[in-house]
Design a protein around this motif. Structure first.
Motif: not given
Lengths: 285, 235
Positions: A268-275, A277-285
């Motif tokens: 979770a820390i790795v995902i929050i650090r790299t994304l 805005a989370g997975i949904s934020g990454f998908r929107r961008s």
């Protein structure tokens, strides 16, 4: 296939319940900016509703809508008595909902005692699915949570109410300028979020020991799911629950639940650090 | 008068008023421009009309009703529409969803026919399924105006509608708004620094200086005497 099927079903089961808890958290945070630390206690109230209702001899299937209605009512009362005065002060809402969670837990201890209690599952016969023998009650949980999730996402993505709620999540002030009563949306979604957590607690009650601390066991992974999935969209709960629920179940079955927690937190820390805005934020961008 | 503001004091920070005694009246169907340098409180004034900023003193009446302190959504439902600076369209939503949001909070409006706004802004009809955030600045501005108009307002507040838009589109928007105002008897109050937009759109101009209305002029007089513009805008 037969080796992995029970594991996949366990992962799906945990993910689906986690989703019911986290979707309430995400819409309340997205709409009101409230980090609801008492959300786990709505799960708790749902579970205790089953305990009480079974004591009165009510069938389990009738208890589920009752648990939903009870937690919706509690949620509406919490909004009316506490949150409506402070929702624009985020730090205060954290303290207030934390205090509320302590109060609800203590109330449960006073009424039901501190010990763990058991609730019996409505069906106990095993079922055969994908060639393996599996708990039929867990399959029913997946069907119920799946149906509720589809209904909730349909409400949010296919109705006028949902469009207004998502608009208020995206830009609360502009939604008000368009005539949308955001306070009414707050109340409705807070009640709905509480109700979903209550149903999750009710369906999980036969699989867990019902005790005053049980809410916490779902609150923490639900918060992680929201952070990983992204708090900007209700779909974030879906992505986050899938990542947290699946990885936790799979790793716990390979090693131990403790190692699973360490790995899931690190992931979770790795995902929050790299994304951020989370997975949904990454998908929107 | 459809809008009356009297002895109005407000600021973004408590006890630091930017608006210091604004008085203005707008006739029904009038097209009024408010001009002034940055920081004079133009945006604060329209935000106050929408109920987004609480005044420290003074009163606002809309269509004969006191709206000071009223919640924003109720002011919107009385017939005040707002196109904010920067447009604030819902970028992740489609054009059609943005338009639906213009009527969703209005219980009196149940119809979801957007034929009229598509006639005014044909580009929106072509792009109705497109994600709004992927459109150009001019198209987004047209969407923001259309979203305000679908709610059938009596008063349209526009904050710097020409900002960041190419001159030909500014011209087109001004002409369209002028036509809509005349056809629909719509009152328009526009905050603007673009002289061409003001000349195309409005009938009367107020100049805001140091938190007060310092001067007013007929728009035709501005082209004859540009010194007023120089005095209040420094251009």
């Amino acid at each position: 296939m037969q080796q992995f099927a029970p594991l996949a079903l366990d992962a799906l089961n945990y993910t689906s319940v986690l989703l019911l808890v986290s979707i309430g958290l995400i819409i309340v945070f997205g709409l009101m900016g409230v980090i609801n630390l008492a959300h786990g206690e709505f799960f708790l109230i749902g579970a205790y509703s089953v305990l009480v209702a079974q004591g009165f001899g009510l069938p389990f299937w009738i208890v589920l809508p009752i648990a939903f209605m009870i937690t919706v009512t509690v949620g509406l009362c919490v909004d009316a008595c506490i949150l409506r005065f402070i929702y624009h002060r985020p730090i205060d809402t954290i303290l207030a909902t934390w205090g509320l969670s302590l109060a609800i837990k203590q109330l449960m201890i006073i009424i039901f005692g501190p010990g763990a209690q058991q609730v019996s599952a409505p069906i106990t016969e095993p079922a055969v699915i994908f060639g393996v023998t599996y708990s039929s009650y867990r399959i029913v949980i997946m069907l119920i949570t799946g149906a509720i999730t589809v209904a909730t996402l349909s409400l949010l993505y296919l109705t006028r109410f949902g469009l207004a709620a998502r608009a208020a999540m995206a830009n609360r002030q502009m939604a008000q300028c368009l005539g949308i009563n955001t306070r009414l949306l707050d109340r409705t979604t807070f009640g709905l979020g509480a109700g979903l957590a209550g149903v999750a607690g009710a369906v999980m009650a036969p699989l867990m020991s019902v005790d005053p601390q049980m809410g916490l066991s779902f609150l923490i992974p639900a918060f992680l799911a929201v952070l990983v999935g992204g708090a900007g969209s209700p779909l974030g709960a879906l992505y986050g629950s899938a990542v947290i629920g699946t990885s936790n179940t799979v790793i716990a079955s390979w090693w131990t639940p403790v190692i699973a927690q360490i790995i899931v937190f690190s992931l979770a820390i790795v995902i929050i650090r790299t994304l951020p805005a989370g997975i949904s934020g990454f998908r929107r961008s | 008068m459809i809008l009356e503001i009297s002895d109005f004091h407000a600021g973004y920070i408590r006890d630091a008023n930017v608006l210091q005694g604004v008085d203005l009246s707008v006739r029904a169907g009038e097209r009024l421009a408010i001009m002034g340098r940055n920081g004079m409180g133009k945006t604060l004034l329209v935000k106050s009309i929408m109920g987004l900023v609480r005044p420290s003193a003074g009163a606002i009446r809309f269509d004969g009703m006191a709206i000071t302190g009223m919640p924003t959504h109720r002011i919107s439902n009385l017939g005040v529409a707002y196109v904010p600076q920067g447009r604030e369209i819902f970028a992740d939503f489609t054009v059609l969803e943005n338009l639906r949001l213009g009527i969703i909070g209005k219980p009196a409006l149940r119809s979801e026919s957007f034929d009229q706004v598509f006639e005014w802004f044909p580009i929106l009809a072509e792009r109705k399924s497109q994600r709004a955030g992927t459109m150009s600045g001019g198209q987004m501005q047209q969407l923001a105006i259309a979203r305000a108009l679908v709610g059938r307002p009596k008063l349209l507040l526009l904050d710097e509608p020409s900002e960041g838009i190419q001159p030909s589109i500014v011209h087109e928007i001004a002409v369209t708004l002028n036509r809509i105002s005349a056809d629909e008897a719509l009152t328009v109050v526009v905050i603007e620094q673009n002289v061409e937009m003001v000349e195309r759109l409005s009938e009367r101009v107020l100049f805001l200086e140091n938190g007060r209305i310092a001067e007013q002029a007929n728009v035709h007089d501005l082209s004859e005497d540009p010194s007023v513009i120089e005095r209040y805008l420094g251009v």
